[in-house]
Scaffold this motif. Structure first.
Motif, short mmCIF file in Angstrom:
data_model
loop_
_atom_site.label_atom_id
_atom_site.label_comp_id
_atom_site.label_asym_id
_atom_site.label_seq_id
_atom_site.Cartn_x
_atom_site.Cartn_y
_atom_site.Cartn_z
N MET A 1 0.78 -1.12 0.00
CA MET A 1 0.11 0.10 -0.17
C MET A 1 0.88 1.12 -0.06
O MET A 1 1.84 1.49 0.75
N THR A 2 0.50 2.14 -0.87
CA THR A 2 1.35 3.50 -0.99
C THR A 2 0.15 4.50 -0.46
O THR A 2 -0.86 4.68 -1.23
N VAL A 3 0.49 5.55 0.17
CA VAL A 3 -0.26 6.74 0.44
C VAL A 3 0.40 8.07 0.13
O VAL A 3 1.51 8.21 0.61
N LEU A 4 -0.35 8.87 -0.80
CA LEU A 4 0.40 10.17 -1.23
C LEU A 4 -0.40 11.11 -0.57
O LEU A 4 -1.57 11.10 -0.82
N ALA A 5 0.39 12.09 0.06
CA ALA A 5 -0.33 13.15 0.76
C ALA A 5 0.02 14.51 0.06
O ALA A 5 1.19 14.64 -0.51
#
Length: 79
Positions: A1-5
């Motif tokens: 999982m990758t989270v971009l903010a």
């Protein structure tokens, strides 16, 4: 999982989101979006605009060939 903010999120539902915003990507698919603090471990893109799922597929031409005005043979050769 990758989270971009990032600073904002463009959405077909609400337009531009509140700030900050984030996108969660899993196995190459957007599985969630949100506003507020991103989940721990997010990649902070700073003052960026996230636009998940938006792809610009418009093509106007290649090099000196304008698809709107070029003869068919020129378009074919350019491709």
């Amino acid at each position: 999982m990758t989270v971009l903010a990032a600073a904002r999120l463009a959405s077909g539902d609400v337009g531009l989101s509140a700030s900050p915003a984030f996108v969660v990507v899993e196995d190459g698919l957007v599985v969630a979006t949100g506003t507020g603090a991103a989940p721990e471990g997010a990649i902070d893109l700073g003052d960026a605009l996230l636009a998940p799922g938006f792809v610009d597929i418009q093509v106007n031409g290649i090099d000196t060939v304008d698809f709107a005005t070029a003869p068919v043979d020129d378009v074919r050769d350019a491709l």
